[in-house]
Design a protein around this motif. Structure first.
Motif, mmCIF file in Angstrom:
data_model
loop_
_atom_site.group_PDB
_atom_site.id
_atom_site.type_symbol
_atom_site.label_atom_id
_atom_site.label_comp_id
_atom_site.label_asym_id
_atom_site.label_seq_id
_atom_site.Cartn_x
_atom_site.Cartn_y
_atom_site.Cartn_z
ATOM 1 N N ALA A 84 0.853 -1.193 0.000
ATOM 2 C CA ALA A 84 0.000 0.000 0.000
ATOM 3 C C ALA A 84 0.883 1.235 0.000
ATOM 4 C CB ALA A 84 -0.921 0.008 1.213
ATOM 5 N N LEU A 85 0.626 2.129 -0.933
ATOM 6 C CA LEU A 85 1.364 3.398 -1.036
ATOM 7 C C LEU A 85 0.398 4.533 -0.730
ATOM 8 C CD1 LEU A 85 3.360 2.792 -4.343
ATOM 9 C CD2 LEU A 85 4.092 2.337 -1.990
ATOM 10 N N VAL A 86 0.614 5.200 0.388
ATOM 11 C CA VAL A 86 -0.190 6.363 0.767
ATOM 12 C C VAL A 86 0.624 7.601 0.423
ATOM 13 C CG1 VAL A 86 -1.376 7.570 2.608
ATOM 14 C CG2 VAL A 86 -1.296 5.075 2.614
ATOM 15 N N LYS A 87 0.139 8.369 -0.543
ATOM 16 C CA LYS A 87 0.856 9.545 -1.006
ATOM 17 C C LYS A 87 0.116 10.801 -0.558
ATOM 18 C CE LYS A 87 2.753 11.714 -5.190
ATOM 19 N NZ LYS A 87 2.894 11.593 -6.646
ATOM 20 N N ALA A 88 0.853 11.721 0.063
ATOM 21 C CA ALA A 88 0.295 12.998 0.516
ATOM 22 C C ALA A 88 0.986 14.108 -0.267
ATOM 23 C CB ALA A 88 0.494 13.182 2.015
ATOM 24 N N PRO A 96 -3.286 18.529 2.700
ATOM 25 C CA PRO A 96 -2.632 17.722 1.673
ATOM 26 C C PRO A 96 -3.650 16.902 0.886
ATOM 27 C CG PRO A 96 -2.359 16.695 3.810
ATOM 28 C CD PRO A 96 -3.036 18.007 4.060
ATOM 29 N N LEU A 97 -3.305 16.623 -0.355
ATOM 30 C CA LEU A 97 -4.134 15.775 -1.205
ATOM 31 C C LEU A 97 -3.653 14.337 -1.038
ATOM 32 C CD1 LEU A 97 -6.250 15.483 -3.445
ATOM 33 C CD2 LEU A 97 -4.403 15.793 -5.103
ATOM 34 N N LEU A 98 -4.558 13.443 -0.552
ATOM 35 C CA LEU A 98 -4.188 12.063 -0.223
ATOM 36 C C LEU A 98 -4.692 11.108 -1.297
ATOM 37 C CD1 LEU A 98 -5.040 12.106 3.581
ATOM 38 C CD2 LEU A 98 -2.796 12.357 2.532
ATOM 39 N N GLN A 99 -3.898 10.109 -1.598
ATOM 40 C CA GLN A 99 -4.322 9.059 -2.518
ATOM 41 C C GLN A 99 -3.683 7.737 -2.100
ATOM 42 O OE1 GLN A 99 -2.388 11.162 -5.960
ATOM 43 N NE2 GLN A 99 -1.682 9.105 -6.455
ATOM 44 N N LEU A 100 -4.388 6.662 -2.381
ATOM 45 C CA LEU A 100 -3.954 5.328 -1.981
ATOM 46 C C LEU A 100 -3.840 4.449 -3.225
ATOM 47 C CD1 LEU A 100 -3.378 3.057 0.093
ATOM 48 C CD2 LEU A 100 -5.863 2.726 0.239
ATOM 49 N N SER A 114 -4.355 -1.307 -8.031
ATOM 50 C CA SER A 114 -5.701 -0.799 -7.745
ATOM 51 C C SER A 114 -5.538 0.597 -7.130
ATOM 52 C CB SER A 114 -6.455 -1.722 -6.797
ATOM 53 O OG SER A 114 -6.568 -3.021 -7.357
ATOM 54 N N ALA A 115 -6.070 1.617 -7.800
ATOM 55 C CA ALA A 115 -5.860 2.993 -7.357
ATOM 56 C C ALA A 115 -7.195 3.707 -7.208
ATOM 57 C CB ALA A 115 -4.983 3.743 -8.374
ATOM 58 N N ASP A 116 -7.177 4.797 -6.443
ATOM 59 C CA ASP A 116 -8.403 5.567 -6.247
ATOM 60 C C ASP A 116 -8.485 6.766 -7.195
ATOM 61 O OD1 ASP A 116 -6.413 7.099 -5.201
ATOM 62 O OD2 ASP A 116 -7.278 7.292 -3.187
ATOM 63 N N ARG A 117 -7.515 6.893 -8.116
ATOM 64 C CA ARG A 117 -7.548 7.939 -9.135
ATOM 65 C C ARG A 117 -6.606 7.540 -10.263
ATOM 66 N NH1 ARG A 117 -7.341 12.767 -7.065
ATOM 67 N NH2 ARG A 117 -7.766 12.078 -4.931
ATOM 68 N N PRO A 118 -6.747 8.053 -11.478
ATOM 69 C CA PRO A 118 -5.842 7.684 -12.580
ATOM 70 C C PRO A 118 -4.388 7.994 -12.234
ATOM 71 C CG PRO A 118 -7.727 8.928 -13.401
ATOM 72 C CD PRO A 118 -7.788 9.018 -11.910
ATOM 73 N N ILE A 119 -3.505 7.094 -12.650
ATOM 74 C CA ILE A 119 -2.087 7.255 -12.326
ATOM 75 C C ILE A 119 -1.365 8.040 -13.410
ATOM 76 C CG2 ILE A 119 0.068 5.991 -11.924
ATOM 77 C CD1 ILE A 119 -1.574 3.777 -10.668
ATOM 78 N N ALA A 120 -1.556 7.703 -14.677
ATOM 79 C CA ALA A 120 -0.877 8.368 -15.790
ATOM 80 C C ALA A 120 -1.658 8.084 -17.073
ATOM 81 C CB ALA A 120 0.566 7.875 -15.921
#
Length: 929
Positions: A84-88, A96-100, A114-120
């Motif tokens: 799991a990568l939690v990015k702030a 901060p804008l958080l995404q997992l 599996s992401a909660d928003r598009p990666i690229a």
């Protein structure tokens, strides 16, 4: 509504183009080194993931390609073999804008993501990525487990996890570059941005992404973020136990007052000064540079009066926040507030700026027309006042006219207000394209207005919420704020105060609740008043121009219809230029039109023609020297070329003739003088009055050089005889068939020039501001005068009929039917037309007399003792040997009873004296200018 998607697409395209991609460089960071704000928002996420079975492996920090700081927590799930990568991502607003992102590595090299928003936009081929919105962290974990059913994941060792993730980040960057949609950016570390070719496709993908569900970074199974201990840092008081609802509301109110009580800062004053400077610059360039000091001071004074009108009305109606005293350009007029002001007061405050200046400016302009004794600067001040205040009445925000339209219409239509803001921004941006140096500042204003569009859309919900409250009895601002904060507290909407812009939202809500909406009658009256004020200056200008143009063009129509018979009488050429003779003329025309004709001769007697002739002399002079002028005369009467080419060619020949005389190349000057006289004779009769003026100017310059050549004693008898014959060919009685057509068509051209652009024909070179306004008033006066004479024919037609009958061209009869209503302008035109005939006839005779006296001197060794002759038309030419010798021409028309007739003098027009001194051999040193 059509432009809004286009505008959104444009913003997305800019965002896609400016976004950079780079392999991130991470460094280990200790939790104590992370900012408190970031830890406060990420800790609930990390705690929930820990509850779901993840253990923290490490935390790294870094910056992305756009230099934004971010932190990344790397956690692993031992049973699921999942990372799991939690990015702030740290934003400018503090939150901060958080995404997992969840990753599982398969034995065959594939990666399930599996992401909660598009990666690229482009992913590596070995990635199996899926993204969607998840309500909880557990939902995202469950979704990832379902995707991994039937597959076995491989978990990297703890020490190798960082290296494994770095490999995937490099693979992501390589996939972007390999797709061809991105362009490499050189630098210390490789980076990429979207290519121009792929920009439309990427923009459209981004546009579709607006309608797809995207993770917001908030999950319902994550604990609420803890409150700050210092309420001043967040801007809202912390809710404590044992505090009453009233105390909490008062703390909210105190915090709001502290945030909105800020005085105008340096940025505000800088913008005001900048806008003032731009306005002054626009007025300065619009009204010329003849008197820059008075223009700038006038502009500053008008702006100060405009702002004072707003300020004094605000003071009278009890507005707050704009200072006790009015200081021009410094007083914060637009910060005045009175939220519960009735609509009529708001309308009065808005119109108090432009309306007084507009009315006074129009009064000055009208007074200047009826009172010639008014100072010349007054009409200019009036025009500047009209222009400045009429501009402020345009129906676009943030101008006063836009505020009126917003008050009466769009403030009650929240869904249409963004479109109004958008149209205003587009109008300002369009204006920036046509305002020269000031356009850059206007573009910045337009960009700010485009940014305000997003705020208008966001505030639709706030406005609708305020309308649902329905507090029609809201009068006291503090009491209204207490009601609002009480409602927020009762709804337990504590997250509202975490938005840094919550005071602006409260201000919008407060204004909507307390605002006194205009009634139906007020909207009708206010709209009618604004429409009348807005149309008034345009009606003044358009009405004046319409009167002038209708009168002037009507007079031209009368002249044109009645003058057709003189067009028919004009002698026509029985022979034309043969095709075998057109070669030199075609080459000359081609060389002439190498220059852009749009840069042609606006003033044939001015500097522009001289500059063009000097620039093209080397190219045109050899062609002109080889030109057969008899063929050129035939081509001219076939209208193969016109006044533009003719003026340029004659200027080149005259300039070369005069330079030959100045350099004392007498032989060349003699040849060129003969050529120029031959050219003028071949081109007669002139096809228009403008062409006649060009030919007369060229002939006068040639005669001046001939006279000085004769006075120099360098000419022999043969040369004197040749010049005598050349001038004698020109010295013939004018034909009514030619002069009548030139008289009538010239008056038509003068009326057209007057209608299109007011120019003082007597002195077109003047550039004084007072002359401009005098010409403008003369234009309007001429139009009004002609309106009353549309049924009468111009006097030029009656005079032409008289000349056709008597064949005495250039002579003004004592009585002329229909001349009793002649205008001063037409009388001046007729007088100068006749004077030009006398000037040319007398100058030819003076030059011929000088040449013959020089021949007498060569034969007898001296000039005659006495020599005096009378010339037709009322002039005397005599030899003066006391100060010269000179051949002196004296205009004695007034002495011999040849005064102007009464129908001319009644207009106030006088006759110009045509005295002239011609030097003879032995005269003082001749000027070479």
């Amino acid at each position: 509504m059509v432009l809004l998607p286009v505008f959104v697409l444009g913003l997305i395209a800019v965002r896609v183009r400016m976004k950079l991609w780079r392999v991130p460089q991470h460094s280990e960071v200790q939790p104590a080194q992370i900012a408190d704000e970031v830890r406060r928002y990420t800790q609930p996420w990390l705690g929930r993931l820990g509850f779901l079975g993840f253990t923290n492996q490490s935390c790294v920090s870094g910056r992305d390609a756009n230099d934004r700081e971010h932190y990344q927590w790397r956690m692993v799930h031992g049973n699921d073999r999942c990372v799991a990568l939690v990015k702030a991502l740290v934003s400018g607003e503090g939150r901060p804008l958080l995404q997992l992102t969840l990753l599982s590595f398969l034995p065959d090299g594939r990666v399930v993501v599996s992401a909660d928003r598009p990666i690229a936009p482009v992913l590596p081929k070995h990635w199996e990525e899926a993204h969607r919105q998840f309500a909880t962290l557990q939902d995202q974990l469950q979704f990832h487990r379902q995707r991994m059913e039937g597959q076995t994941a491989v978990m990297p060792q703890a020490a190798a996890l960082g290296s494994r993730l770095a490999v995937e980040e490099q693979a992501l960057f390589d996939a972007l570059m390999a797709s061809g949609r991105f362009t490499a950016i050189p630098g210390e570390s490789p980076a990429a941005c979207a290519s121009i070719a792929a920009l439309p496709k990427l923009t459209f993908q981004g546009f579709l992404g607006l309608f797809n569900a995207r993770g917001s970074g908030r999950r319902t199974d994550v604990a609420s973020v803890s409150k700050r201990k210092d309420p001043d840092e967040e801007g809202a008081p912390a809710a404590e136990f044992k505090r009453t609802k009233e105390q909490i509301v008062e703390d909210y109110l105190k915090s709001y007052r502290a945030r909105t009580a800020r005085k105008a800062d340096g940025k505000y004053y800088f913008l005001r000064i900048l806008i003032t400077a731009v306005t002054v610059a626009v007025l300065f360039f619009a009204f010329g540079k003849g008197n820059p000091v008075s223009t700038v001071l006038t502009a500053l004074g008008l702006i100060a009066i405009h702002d004072f009108g707003h300020w004094i009305m605000m003071k009278l109606f009890g507005y707050r926040g704009m200072g006790r005293f009015f200081i021009p350009f410094i007083s914060p007029v637009d910060r005045g507030r009175k939220l519960h002001a009735p609509a009529w007061q708001q309308l009065t405050v808005i119109l108090a700026g432009p309306l007084p200046g507009l009315m006074v400016g129009m009064a000055v302009l009208v007074t200047g027309y009826f009172s010639p004794s008014l100072p010349p600067l007054a009409p200019e001040i009036g025009a500047m006042a009209v222009l400045l205040n009429a501009f402020h009445l345009l129906p676009f925000l943030p101008l006063d006219g836009g505020k009126v339209v917003d008050l009466l219409i769009f403030r009650d239509l929240p869904f249409l207000r963004p479109l109004f803001t958008l149209s205003s921004a587009i109008a300002v941006f369009a204006a920036s394209i046509f305002t020269g140096p000031a356009g850059r500042v206007l573009r910045y204003v337009a960009i700010t207005m485009f940014a305000g569009l997003a705020w208008d859309i966001k505030m639709i919900k706030v406005v609708r919420g305020g309308r649902r409250l329905g507090w029609s009895d809201a009068e006291d601002e503090d009491e209204t704020l207490r009601r609002i904060f009480k409602g927020i507290h009762e709804e337990e909407n504590n997250g509202f105060f975490r938005d840094p812009k919550w005071p602006r939202q409260i201000e919008v809500l407060l204004g909507e609740v307390m605002r006194k909406r205009p009634g139906f009658l007020m909207r009708i009256f206010g709209g009618g008043l604004y429409g009348a004020v807005f149309v008034l200056p345009f009606a003044l200008v358009i009405g004046s121009l319409a009167i002038a143009s209708f009168g002037l063009f009507g007079a031209m129509a009368n002249t044109g219809e009645a003058g057709e018979e003189y067009e028919k009488d004009f002698p026509t050429m029985t022979a034309g230029i043969q095709p075998a003779h057109t070669g030199p003329m075609d080459r000359l025309l081609e060389a002439t039109h190498d220059e852009d004709e749009s840069e042609g001769l606006e003033d044939r007697s001015g500097k522009k023609r001289t500059e063009l002739a000097a620039e093209n002399s080397a190219k045109l002079l050899p062609l002109l020297d080889r030109l057969n002028w008899q063929h050129a005369g035939l081509a001219y009467h076939q209208e193969d070329f016109h006044d533009y080419e003719l003026s340029l060619w004659l200027e080149v020949l005259c300039s070369k003739l005069e330079s030959s005389w100045k350099s004392e190349a007498h032989a060349e000057a003699l040849v060129r003088a003969e050529t120029l006289l031959h050219a003028v004779n071949s081109l007669e009769p002139a096809m228009s009055q403008k062409d006649r003026e060009l030919l007369c100017d060229a002939e006068l310059r040639a005669l001046a050089v001939v006279e000085r050549l004769g006075a120099s004693g360098k000419l022999d008898a043969v040369a004197l005889d040749r010049l005598d014959k050349r001038i004698s060919l020109l010295n013939k009685a004018p034909l009514p068939e030619v002069e009548n057509k030139l008289l009538v068509s010239g008056w038509n051209e003068a009326c057209l020039e007057r209608a299109i652009g007011p120019v003082d024909m007597a002195d077109p070179g003047k550039d004084d501001g007072s002359e401009v306004w005098q010409d403008a008033y003369r234009l309007i006066g001429a139009g009004i005068e002609n309106l009353g004479n549309l049924g009468r024919k111009p006097v030029c037609l009656a005079l032409a009929a008289e000349w056709k009958k008597s064949r005495r061209v250039g002579i003004l009869p004592g009585n002329l039917a229909g001349a009793e209503h002649i205008s001063p302008r037409e009388a001046d035109y007729i007088t100068r037309f006749c004077d030009n005939h006398n000037r040319m006839a007398w100058r030819r005779l003076v030059t011929l007399s000088a040449l013959r006296l020089e021949a007498h001197r060569l034969k007898n060794g001296r000039l005659p003792a006495l020599w005096k002759h009378s010339l037709p038309g009322g002039a005397v030419v005599e030899l003066d040997q006391t100060t010269g010798p000179y051949l002196r021409l004296s205009d004695r028309r007034g002495q011999v009873g040849m005064n102007l007739p009464a129908w001319v003098t009644q207009t106030g027009v006088t006759q110009a004296r045509l005295d002239y001194d011609c030097p003879l051999f032995g005269a003082p040193e001749l000027s070479k200018k």
